[in-house]
Motif scaffolding. Sequence first.
Motif, PDB file in Angstrom:
ATOM      1  N   ALA A  50       0.550  -1.439   0.080  1.00  0.00           N
ATOM      2  CA  ALA A  50      -0.206   0.140  -0.240  1.00  0.00           C
ATOM      3  C   ALA A  50       0.537   1.283   0.274  1.00  0.00           C
ATOM      4  N   ALA A  51       2.201   1.417   0.850  1.00  0.00           N
ATOM      5  CA  ALA A  51       2.937   2.719   1.034  1.00  0.00           C
ATOM      6  C   ALA A  51       3.849   3.148  -0.520  1.00  0.00           C
ATOM      7  N   VAL A  52       3.312   1.947  -0.686  1.00  0.00           N
ATOM      8  CA  VAL A  52       4.499   1.949  -2.380  1.00  0.00           C
ATOM      9  C   VAL A  52       2.692   1.988  -3.327  1.00  0.00           C
ATOM     10  N   LEU A  53       1.873   2.276  -3.393  1.00  0.00           N
ATOM     11  CA  LEU A  53       0.547   2.381  -4.012  1.00  0.00           C
ATOM     12  C   LEU A  53       0.743   4.354  -4.273  1.00  0.00           C
ATOM     13  N   ARG A  54       0.738   4.466  -2.637  1.00  0.00           N
ATOM     14  CA  ARG A  54       0.662   6.301  -2.544  1.00  0.00           C
ATOM     15  C   ARG A  54       1.704   6.485  -2.267  1.00  0.00           C
ATOM     16  N   ARG A  55       3.435   6.138  -2.752  1.00  0.00           N
ATOM     17  CA  ARG A  55       4.233   6.626  -3.191  1.00  0.00           C
ATOM     18  C   ARG A  55       3.908   7.204  -4.980  1.00  0.00           C
ATOM     19  N   ALA A  56       3.318   6.232  -5.686  1.00  0.00           N
ATOM     20  CA  ALA A  56       3.106   6.174  -6.947  1.00  0.00           C
ATOM     21  C   ALA A  56       2.554   7.368  -7.416  1.00  0.00           C
ATOM     22  N   ALA A  57       1.000   7.211  -6.552  1.00  0.00           N
ATOM     23  CA  ALA A  57       0.429   8.107  -6.296  1.00  0.00           C
ATOM     24  C   ALA A  57       1.066  10.057  -6.227  1.00  0.00           C
ATOM     25  N   GLU A  58       1.740  10.009  -5.108  1.00  0.00           N
ATOM     26  CA  GLU A  58       2.117  11.127  -4.948  1.00  0.00           C
ATOM     27  C   GLU A  58       3.304  11.882  -6.718  1.00  0.00           C
ATOM     28  N   LEU A  59       3.986  11.007  -6.947  1.00  0.00           N
ATOM     29  CA  LEU A  59       4.940  11.228  -8.299  1.00  0.00           C
ATOM     30  C   LEU A  59       4.006  11.452  -9.177  1.00  0.00           C
ATOM     31  N   ILE A  60       2.871  10.815  -9.456  1.00  0.00           N
ATOM     32  CA  ILE A  60       2.136  11.009 -10.157  1.00  0.00           C
ATOM     33  C   ILE A  60       2.067  12.934 -10.121  1.00  0.00           C
ATOM     34  N   ASN A  61       1.559  12.987  -9.077  1.00  0.00           N
ATOM     35  CA  ASN A  61       1.417  14.877  -9.077  1.00  0.00           C
ATOM     36  C   ASN A  61       2.573  15.120  -9.192  1.00  0.00           C
ATOM     37  N   GLU A  62       3.329  14.666  -8.762  1.00  0.00           N
ATOM     38  CA  GLU A  62       4.654  15.560  -8.537  1.00  0.00           C
ATOM     39  C   GLU A  62       5.051  16.001 -10.226  1.00  0.00           C
ATOM     40  N   ARG A  63       4.965  14.486 -11.572  1.00  0.00           N
ATOM     41  CA  ARG A  63       5.643  14.711 -12.484  1.00  0.00           C
ATOM     42  C   ARG A  63       4.370  15.323 -13.506  1.00  0.00           C
ATOM     43  N   SER A  64       3.018  15.078 -12.435  1.00  0.00           N
ATOM     44  CA  SER A  64       2.163  15.331 -13.957  1.00  0.00           C
ATOM     45  C   SER A  64       2.057  16.518 -14.952  1.00  0.00           C
ATOM     46  N   ALA A  65       3.284  17.207 -15.352  1.00  0.00           N
ATOM     47  CA  ALA A  65       3.189  18.367 -15.871  1.00  0.00           C
ATOM     48  C   ALA A  65       4.046  17.255 -17.227  1.00  0.00           C
ATOM     49  N   ASP A  66       4.994  16.402 -16.724  1.00  0.00           N
ATOM     50  CA  ASP A  66       5.576  15.552 -18.219  1.00  0.00           C
ATOM     51  C   ASP A  66       4.713  15.207 -18.496  1.00  0.00           C
ATOM     52  N   ILE A  67       3.511  13.838 -17.362  1.00  0.00           N
ATOM     53  CA  ILE A  67       2.918  13.074 -17.988  1.00  0.00           C
ATOM     54  C   ILE A  67       1.765  13.613 -18.507  1.00  0.00           C
ATOM     55  N   THR A  68       0.947  14.998 -18.550  1.00  0.00           N
ATOM     56  CA  THR A  68      -0.478  15.476 -19.341  1.00  0.00           C
ATOM     57  C   THR A  68       0.703  16.059 -20.538  1.00  0.00           C
ATOM     58  N   GLY A  69       1.820  16.190 -20.530  1.00  0.00           N
ATOM     59  CA  GLY A  69       2.187  16.427 -21.828  1.00  0.00           C
ATOM     60  C   GLY A  69       2.584  15.673 -22.714  1.00  0.00           C
ATOM     61  N   LEU A  70       2.038  14.459 -21.974  1.00  0.00           N
ATOM     62  CA  LEU A  70       3.039  13.111 -23.849  1.00  0.00           C
ATOM     63  C   LEU A  70       1.050  13.122 -23.415  1.00  0.00           C
TER      64      LEU A  70
ATOM     65  N   LEU B  43       6.686   6.148 -18.957  1.00  0.00           N
ATOM     66  CA  LEU B  43       6.354   7.080 -18.187  1.00  0.00           C
ATOM     67  C   LEU B  43       6.150   6.568 -16.768  1.00  0.00           C
ATOM     68  N   LEU B  44       4.716   6.302 -16.668  1.00  0.00           N
ATOM     69  CA  LEU B  44       4.074   5.423 -15.581  1.00  0.00           C
ATOM     70  C   LEU B  44       4.670   4.344 -14.818  1.00  0.00           C
ATOM     71  N   ALA B  45       5.293   3.238 -15.447  1.00  0.00           N
ATOM     72  CA  ALA B  45       6.050   2.536 -15.552  1.00  0.00           C
ATOM     73  C   ALA B  45       7.120   2.941 -14.195  1.00  0.00           C
ATOM     74  N   GLU B  46       7.725   3.849 -15.079  1.00  0.00           N
ATOM     75  CA  GLU B  46       8.789   4.344 -14.888  1.00  0.00           C
ATOM     76  C   GLU B  46       8.839   4.644 -12.719  1.00  0.00           C
ATOM     77  N   ILE B  47       7.495   5.638 -13.181  1.00  0.00           N
ATOM     78  CA  ILE B  47       7.103   5.953 -11.304  1.00  0.00           C
ATOM     79  C   ILE B  47       7.178   4.616 -10.706  1.00  0.00           C
ATOM     80  N   PHE B  48       5.978   4.105 -11.292  1.00  0.00           N
ATOM     81  CA  PHE B  48       5.550   3.104 -10.148  1.00  0.00           C
ATOM     82  C   PHE B  48       7.077   2.352  -9.853  1.00  0.00           C
TER      83      PHE B  48
END
Length: 497
Positions: free
Chosen positions: A82-102, A200-205
Motif C-alpha cells: 500500500a505504501a508503494v501505491l501511495r508513493r506512486a500517486a504522489e510521484l504522479i502528482n509531482e510529475r503531472s506536467a510530464d505525464i500531461t504533456g504526453l 513513464l508511468l511504469a518508471e514512476i511505479f
Amino acid sequence: MTDTATAAATLVGGGDQPDLYLGGRWVAPHSTTRIDVFSPATGEQVGSVPNGDATDVDTAVAKGRRAFESGVWRAKTPAQRAAVLRRAAELINERSADITGLISAEMGASPTDVATLQQLPGTGVLSGYADAAEAYPWEEKRTGLFGETLVVREPIGVVGAIIAWNVPLFLICNKLGPALAAGCSIVLKPAPETPLDANLLAEIFTEAGVPAGVLSVVTGGLEAGQALVEHPDVDKITFTGSTAAGRIIAARCGDLLKRCSLEMGGKSAAIVLDDVDLPSNIHMLVFSGLLNNGQACVAQTRVLVPRSRHDEIVAAMVETAKTFTPGVPGDPDAKLGPIITDKQRSKVEDYIATGKAEGATAVLDGGRPDGLDSGHFVAPTIFTGVTNDMTIAREEIFGPVISVIAYDTVDEAIAIANDSDYGLAGSVWTSDIARGVEIAKQVRTGTYGINWYAIDPASPFGGYKNSGIGRENGREGLESYLEHKSILMPMGYSSGN
Ligand code: NAD
C-alpha cells in the motif's frame, strides 16, 4: 535481446521511445516494427514506440513469472505494498506536467481534462486500493462442519492488462493499482493510439518501489494483445475496451480456463425528472454526456426527459452544449478536444447521418468546426425525436452526440433506461433525493449518480449485461486479483481464539 542503459531522462517530454520498459529496465525490443503516434489535434507526429510482438510479450511474462515465484513482491505485507501505491500517486502528482504533456500530445486532451478525468481519479484509485489492501481480511478463521478452517487470500499470479485509449492514465492506475495491491506481477499493453504515457508511468511505479521484474509494459497492437491472452504463464487477463474485442478475449479465456475480467462499453441513460432544478443541474447534465468528447464508457448519452418539460429542457441543453467549443490542447477557450482518429470521427459522423435517416431531428448539428482542419474535430450534436429502438439510442457512438428521448411516466423512463444491451452507468436528475435513490435501485447498471455522475475510487465499478464481467475499485476490485484458499485444520483442532 539485450538490456540497454537507455537513460530514463530521454523519455520525459519526448514521445520518441526506442525501447520497451520490461521488468523495470529499458530493453531493446525483439520486434523491428514501430507504432508512430500522431496528434489527433494537429495531425503532427508526436512519438513512436516499438510495436511489441509475441516474443516481447514472452520476455515480459517470463520476468513477471520469475518475480512472482521469487516472492519479492507478494511476500511483502499489504501495508508495504500500500505504501508503494501511495508513493506512486504522489510521484504522479509531482510529475503531472510530464505525464500531461504526453497524454495531451497523443490524445489531444486539454490539460484540464487530463487533470480532472484522469489524474484525479487515477491517483484516487491508487489510494483506494492502498486502503482496501490494508483493510482486507487476508486471513480469516471460520468454523464449519468439521471444525476450524483457515481461509487465506493469495495473489492470482501474473496478470495481463489490455486497455483502451480514452483515459490512459486512469486506466493504467486502475490496472496496476489492484494487481500490485494484491501482490501480482503485471504486464500492461496500452492501446496503440496512446502508448506514450505508459512507460513513464511504469518508471514512476519502479521509482515508488515496485521491485525488478514485477511490472512490464509491452507497447503494441493486436499481436501483443493476443499473445498476452494466449500466454500459458499469464494467470488472468484484465481488459478495458470495446464489447466486440472483450467478447473475443473472453471466449479465448473461456477455452483456456484463464481468469478474466472485462470493462466494456455503455449507453447510459440520464433520467431527468419533472421536479429537476434545471439551472443548477443543466451544465452537469450536458457535461455528463459530452465529457472527454463523448469518448467515455460512462457518458450519459441517452437523456430521458418528461414530455411536460421537454421543450424547456432541450432548449437549455442546446444553449449549454454550444458552450462546449472544440479546440487544441493549449487553447484556453477549448472545452472539447478532438476525436482520437480520423476513422473514429467518420464513425461518429456516420452515426449522426444514421440518426437523421432514421427520423431523429438534430436540434444542434455541430459538424466539423471551422479553423480546425488539421485535427479530427466534431462539435456537439443533440438529437430530439429519438425513440429507443433507433440506432443512435442503442449503439455506443463514442463521440459528442446526445439523444433526447421523451417519456410520459417514470415507469416508462425506467423501462427505457433498462431497454439496452448495456448496463454500465446511469443517472437521475431530481430535487427529491429519496425518489432518486428509489429509481437508481430499479435501473440495471453497475453504477448510478444522482444529479451528477462520477466513479468513486472506494466503491465497486463495472457493468451489468454487455458492459462487463467483474468489478474494479475498492475491496471488490482488489478481490478480482486474488485466489481464495481454504486450509482445513485437523478435526477437533482449535486455535483457541
Ligand atoms: P478496443 O476494444 O478496440 O481496444 C482496446 C484494447 O484491446 C487495445 O489495447 C487493443 O489493442 C486491444 N485488443 C483489441 N482486440 C484484441 C484482441 N482480440 N485480443 C487482445 N487484445 C485486443 O477498444 P478501444 O477502441 O481502444 O476503446 C474504446 C472502448 O473502450 C469503448 O467501447 C469504451 O466504452 C470502452 N471503455 C470501457 C471502459 C470501462 O471501464 N467500462 C473504460 C474505457 C473505455
